[in-house]
Write a protein that holds these residues in place. Structure first.
Motif, PDB file in Angstrom:
ATOM      1  N   PRO A  38      10.215  -0.786  12.197  1.00  0.00           N
ATOM      2  CA  PRO A  38       9.179  -0.642  11.167  1.00  0.00           C
ATOM      3  C   PRO A  38       9.050  -1.846  10.236  1.00  0.00           C
ATOM      4  O   PRO A  38       7.943  -2.187   9.831  1.00  0.00           O
ATOM      5  N   LEU A  39      10.160  -2.509   9.915  1.00  0.00           N
ATOM      6  CA  LEU A  39      10.066  -3.682   9.038  1.00  0.00           C
ATOM      7  C   LEU A  39       9.337  -4.837   9.724  1.00  0.00           C
ATOM      8  O   LEU A  39       8.588  -5.581   9.082  1.00  0.00           O
ATOM      9  N   THR A  40       9.535  -4.979  11.027  1.00  0.00           N
ATOM     10  CA  THR A  40       8.819  -6.012  11.782  1.00  0.00           C
ATOM     11  C   THR A  40       7.323  -5.722  11.761  1.00  0.00           C
ATOM     12  O   THR A  40       6.508  -6.617  11.520  1.00  0.00           O
ATOM     13  N   ILE A  41       6.968  -4.476  11.994  1.00  0.00           N
ATOM     14  CA  ILE A  41       5.555  -4.102  12.007  1.00  0.00           C
ATOM     15  C   ILE A  41       4.954  -4.252  10.616  1.00  0.00           C
ATOM     16  O   ILE A  41       3.833  -4.760  10.469  1.00  0.00           O
ATOM     17  N   ASP A  42       5.681  -3.866   9.588  1.00  0.00           N
ATOM     18  CA  ASP A  42       5.183  -4.014   8.225  1.00  0.00           C
ATOM     19  C   ASP A  42       4.921  -5.486   7.906  1.00  0.00           C
ATOM     20  O   ASP A  42       3.900  -5.829   7.310  1.00  0.00           O
ATOM     21  N   ARG A  43       5.816  -6.352   8.330  1.00  0.00           N
ATOM     22  CA  ARG A  43       5.647  -7.791   8.106  1.00  0.00           C
ATOM     23  C   ARG A  43       4.383  -8.305   8.817  1.00  0.00           C
ATOM     24  O   ARG A  43       3.599  -9.048   8.242  1.00  0.00           O
ATOM     25  N   ARG A  44       4.201  -7.877  10.051  1.00  0.00           N
ATOM     26  CA  ARG A  44       3.013  -8.308  10.816  1.00  0.00           C
ATOM     27  C   ARG A  44       1.738  -7.772  10.164  1.00  0.00           C
ATOM     28  O   ARG A  44       0.731  -8.472  10.091  1.00  0.00           O
ATOM     29  N   CYS A  45       1.783  -6.530   9.687  1.00  0.00           N
ATOM     30  CA  CYS A  45       0.609  -5.945   9.027  1.00  0.00           C
ATOM     31  C   CYS A  45       0.275  -6.698   7.737  1.00  0.00           C
ATOM     32  O   CYS A  45      -0.899  -6.939   7.441  1.00  0.00           O
ATOM     33  N   ARG A  46       1.302  -7.092   7.004  1.00  0.00           N
ATOM     34  CA  ARG A  46       1.050  -7.867   5.779  1.00  0.00           C
ATOM     35  C   ARG A  46       0.476  -9.234   6.109  1.00  0.00           C
ATOM     36  O   ARG A  46      -0.409  -9.733   5.405  1.00  0.00           O
ATOM     37  N   ASP A  47       0.938  -9.842   7.202  1.00  0.00           N
ATOM     38  CA  ASP A  47       0.352 -11.108   7.657  1.00  0.00           C
ATOM     39  C   ASP A  47      -1.116 -10.925   8.008  1.00  0.00           C
ATOM     40  O   ASP A  47      -1.969 -11.738   7.642  1.00  0.00           O
ATOM     41  N   LEU A  48      -1.411  -9.842   8.721  1.00  0.00           N
ATOM     42  CA  LEU A  48      -2.799  -9.542   9.092  1.00  0.00           C
ATOM     43  C   LEU A  48      -3.641  -9.228   7.862  1.00  0.00           C
ATOM     44  O   LEU A  48      -4.831  -9.579   7.811  1.00  0.00           O
ATOM     45  N   GLN A  49      -3.035  -8.592   6.873  1.00  0.00           N
ATOM     46  CA  GLN A  49      -3.750  -8.276   5.635  1.00  0.00           C
ATOM     47  C   GLN A  49      -4.109  -9.574   4.902  1.00  0.00           C
ATOM     48  O   GLN A  49      -5.241  -9.745   4.442  1.00  0.00           O
ATOM     49  N   ARG A  50      -3.154 -10.501   4.806  1.00  0.00           N
ATOM     50  CA  ARG A  50      -3.427 -11.789   4.156  1.00  0.00           C
ATOM     51  C   ARG A  50      -4.510 -12.564   4.895  1.00  0.00           C
ATOM     52  O   ARG A  50      -5.276 -13.301   4.290  1.00  0.00           O
ATOM     53  N   ALA A  51      -4.572 -12.393   6.209  1.00  0.00           N
ATOM     54  CA  ALA A  51      -5.578 -13.079   7.019  1.00  0.00           C
ATOM     55  C   ALA A  51      -6.929 -12.364   6.985  1.00  0.00           C
ATOM     56  O   ALA A  51      -7.893 -12.835   7.582  1.00  0.00           O
ATOM     57  N   GLY A  52      -6.989 -11.217   6.305  1.00  0.00           N
ATOM     58  CA  GLY A  52      -8.244 -10.479   6.204  1.00  0.00           C
ATOM     59  C   GLY A  52      -8.594  -9.652   7.423  1.00  0.00           C
ATOM     60  O   GLY A  52      -9.725  -9.213   7.583  1.00  0.00           O
ATOM     61  N   ARG A  53      -7.608  -9.391   8.275  1.00  0.00           N
ATOM     62  CA  ARG A  53      -7.862  -8.630   9.507  1.00  0.00           C
ATOM     63  C   ARG A  53      -7.614  -7.141   9.339  1.00  0.00           C
ATOM     64  O   ARG A  53      -8.209  -6.330  10.042  1.00  0.00           O
ATOM     65  N   VAL A  54      -6.691  -6.762   8.434  1.00  0.00           N
ATOM     66  CA  VAL A  54      -6.438  -5.350   8.148  1.00  0.00           C
ATOM     67  C   VAL A  54      -6.435  -5.149   6.639  1.00  0.00           C
ATOM     68  O   VAL A  54      -6.336  -6.101   5.873  1.00  0.00           O
ATOM     69  N   ARG A  55      -6.569  -3.880   6.240  1.00  0.00           N
ATOM     70  CA  ARG A  55      -6.521  -3.540   4.817  1.00  0.00           C
ATOM     71  C   ARG A  55      -5.563  -2.376   4.642  1.00  0.00           C
ATOM     72  O   ARG A  55      -5.300  -1.616   5.576  1.00  0.00           O
ATOM     73  N   ARG A  56      -5.037  -2.260   3.436  1.00  0.00           N
ATOM     74  CA  ARG A  56      -4.131  -1.156   3.097  1.00  0.00           C
ATOM     75  C   ARG A  56      -4.975   0.008   2.605  1.00  0.00           C
ATOM     76  O   ARG A  56      -5.874  -0.170   1.794  1.00  0.00           O
ATOM     77  N   CYS A  57      -4.720   1.187   3.131  1.00  0.00           N
ATOM     78  CA  CYS A  57      -5.444   2.402   2.759  1.00  0.00           C
ATOM     79  C   CYS A  57      -4.592   3.232   1.805  1.00  0.00           C
ATOM     80  O   CYS A  57      -3.385   3.036   1.714  1.00  0.00           O
ATOM     81  N   PRO A  58      -5.207   4.219   1.147  1.00  0.00           N
ATOM     82  CA  PRO A  58      -4.420   5.146   0.329  1.00  0.00           C
ATOM     83  C   PRO A  58      -3.329   5.801   1.190  1.00  0.00           C
ATOM     84  O   PRO A  58      -3.550   6.100   2.356  1.00  0.00           O
ATOM     85  N   GLY A  59      -2.169   5.968   0.613  1.00  0.00           N
ATOM     86  CA  GLY A  59      -1.065   6.567   1.343  1.00  0.00           C
ATOM     87  C   GLY A  59      -0.235   5.550   2.110  1.00  0.00           C
ATOM     88  O   GLY A  59       0.704   5.910   2.809  1.00  0.00           O
ATOM     89  N   GLY A  60      -0.581   4.270   2.017  1.00  0.00           N
ATOM     90  CA  GLY A  60       0.206   3.223   2.656  1.00  0.00           C
ATOM     91  C   GLY A  60      -0.154   2.902   4.084  1.00  0.00           C
ATOM     92  O   GLY A  60       0.504   2.083   4.713  1.00  0.00           O
ATOM     93  N   ALA A  61      -1.177   3.528   4.622  1.00  0.00           N
ATOM     94  CA  ALA A  61      -1.586   3.238   5.989  1.00  0.00           C
ATOM     95  C   ALA A  61      -2.332   1.914   6.038  1.00  0.00           C
ATOM     96  O   ALA A  61      -2.858   1.425   5.040  1.00  0.00           O
ATOM     97  N   PHE A  62      -2.388   1.333   7.215  1.00  0.00           N
ATOM     98  CA  PHE A  62      -3.172   0.129   7.460  1.00  0.00           C
ATOM     99  C   PHE A  62      -4.357   0.495   8.346  1.00  0.00           C
ATOM    100  O   PHE A  62      -4.269   1.384   9.186  1.00  0.00           O
ATOM    101  N   ALA A  63      -5.461  -0.217   8.152  1.00  0.00           N
ATOM    102  CA  ALA A  63      -6.657  -0.019   8.976  1.00  0.00           C
ATOM    103  C   ALA A  63      -7.284  -1.379   9.231  1.00  0.00           C
ATOM    104  O   ALA A  63      -7.089  -2.323   8.460  1.00  0.00           O
ATOM    105  N   VAL A  64      -8.047  -1.480  10.299  1.00  0.00           N
ATOM    106  CA  VAL A  64      -8.770  -2.720  10.576  1.00  0.00           C
ATOM    107  C   VAL A  64      -9.758  -2.948   9.445  1.00  0.00           C
ATOM    108  O   VAL A  64     -10.468  -2.028   9.032  1.00  0.00           O
ATOM    109  N   ASP A  65      -9.784  -4.170   8.925  1.00  0.00           N
ATOM    110  CA  ASP A  65     -10.709  -4.517   7.848  1.00  0.00           C
ATOM    111  C   ASP A  65     -11.965  -5.105   8.472  1.00  0.00           C
ATOM    112  O   ASP A  65     -11.990  -6.256   8.867  1.00  0.00           O
ATOM    113  N   ASP A  66     -12.980  -4.260   8.580  1.00  0.00           N
ATOM    114  CA  ASP A  66     -14.237  -4.712   9.173  1.00  0.00           C
ATOM    115  C   ASP A  66     -15.274  -5.048   8.113  1.00  0.00           C
ATOM    116  O   ASP A  66     -16.442  -5.234   8.414  1.00  0.00           O
TER     117      ASP A  66
END
Length: 76
Positions: A38-66
């Protein structure tokens, strides 16, 4: 099948595919689906978030940022 793609890129592509296909997920849910820590995935999701590819949703979930798709499609 072997690939020259670094593991982090494979993880990021797999994360984006899962989020696109199945909707928002937490890091733990993604880690279960990808058989990764999970820590590896969280790190990758944060990288994707910084790149504008995903966003953080309520409850801590990630979603594609379209939200930027229209601007990217228009060539901005």
């Amino acid at each position: 099948m072997p690939t020259d793609e670094p593991p982090s890129d494979r993880n990021e592509r797999a994360i984006l595919e899962l989020l696109s296909d199945d909707g928002p997920m937490t890091s733990s849910q993604l880690a279960d689906r990808l058989a990764a820590h999970p820590l590896t995935i969280d790190r990758r999701c944060r990288d994707l978030q910084r790149a504008g590819r995903v966003r953080r949703c309520p409850g801590g979930a990630f979603a594609v940022d379209d939200s930027g798709d229209d601007a990217r499609a228009a060539g901005d």
